[in-house]
Design an enzyme around this catalytic site. Sequence first.
Site, PDB file in Angstrom:
ATOM      1  N   ASP A  81      -7.527   1.769  -1.518  1.00  0.00           N
ATOM      2  CA  ASP A  81      -6.373   1.628  -1.946  1.00  0.00           C
ATOM      3  C   ASP A  81      -6.623   0.047  -2.416  1.00  0.00           C
ATOM      4  OD1 ASP A  81      -5.247   3.390  -0.746  1.00  0.00           O
ATOM      5  OD2 ASP A  81      -3.805   2.426   0.428  1.00  0.00           O
ATOM      6  N   HIS A 132      -0.926   3.386  -6.556  1.00  0.00           N
ATOM      7  CA  HIS A 132      -0.403   2.508  -5.349  1.00  0.00           C
ATOM      8  C   HIS A 132       0.435   1.805  -5.640  1.00  0.00           C
ATOM      9  CE1 HIS A 132      -0.941   1.541  -1.313  1.00  0.00           C
ATOM     10  NE2 HIS A 132      -1.532   0.097  -1.557  1.00  0.00           N
ATOM     11  N   HIS A 136       2.875  -3.567  -5.827  1.00  0.00           N
ATOM     12  CA  HIS A 136       2.682  -3.259  -4.280  1.00  0.00           C
ATOM     13  C   HIS A 136       4.048  -3.757  -3.410  1.00  0.00           C
ATOM     14  CE1 HIS A 136       0.716  -3.135  -0.128  1.00  0.00           C
ATOM     15  NE2 HIS A 136      -0.211  -2.514  -0.854  1.00  0.00           N
ATOM     16  N   HIS A 226      -9.937  -0.470   1.946  1.00  0.00           N
ATOM     17  CA  HIS A 226     -10.027  -1.431   0.734  1.00  0.00           C
ATOM     18  C   HIS A 226     -10.888  -2.019   0.206  1.00  0.00           C
ATOM     19  CE1 HIS A 226      -6.209  -1.130   3.361  1.00  0.00           C
ATOM     20  NE2 HIS A 226      -5.532  -1.200   2.184  1.00  0.00           N
TER      21      HIS A 226
END
Length: 270
Positions: A81, A132, A136, A226
């Site tokens: 991500d 994504h 965010h 990540h």
Amino acid sequence: MPRTPRKPSAIRRKAASATVAAVSATALALTLSGCASYDAQSPKSARNAAYDAADNGKGGSPLPAGAVDCRKAKCIALTFDAGPSEHTPALLKVLKEKKVSVTFFLLGHNHVDKYPELVKQMAANGNVLGNHSWTHPRLTDLPPEKIRAELDHLDTEVERLTGTRPTLMRPPQGRTDEKVSKVCKELGLAQVLWNDTASDYATTDTALITKRILDKADRDGIILLHDLYQGTVPAVPGIIDALHAQGYTFVTVPELLAPATPEPGKVYRP
């Protein structure tokens, strides 16, 4: 000297406190994951349903020649991500050397817009690019029009850079609900959650990241990492080697679902 028995009232108070704490922890976990407000399907269930449909002549799609059959192979999907980042080139080098394809869920602001050439590189070697969001946010806190703007902005930019529009989305913090699902359906995005993560945003300890992932790895699982955090990319070679040694085959999320096709709006979680 023998210990004085605890009074029943004290025992009851302690038990009640423990129960309240357990319920509170469970409620918090449900709130953070969004579990209380959406239905999810496992990759295995989606895959089996597609095979059943094919067997019954109801329009299911068989696997293409040469594709991984996750009914037979011990499949697991590695996902990342919030990239690209300064660490992405090192990750791409590892993945190429290990001959592993992954699914990237890209973040827009300060990532896609900062590293456009890396986005193109990430789309190579069989990797899949997903959404994504652009900035965010907690999508569940936004009205539909702002959810749509967040997701469409990222999709449009990735399509401009790579020629392919994402069909997968991972909601920030895993927070989703019926409202988010409705917008995703309109945009042609299936949602993908996970069952195995190292909380690598909270540690730079590569050995700990590796251990956490290996401890939770399971067949038909989805790993979340990540690449923007310092300790993560150095952990990836060891994770890949250890899971290969345990008989796992690495696949992308669409390969994990195949021959099912990710359904827009639906939530997939192992």
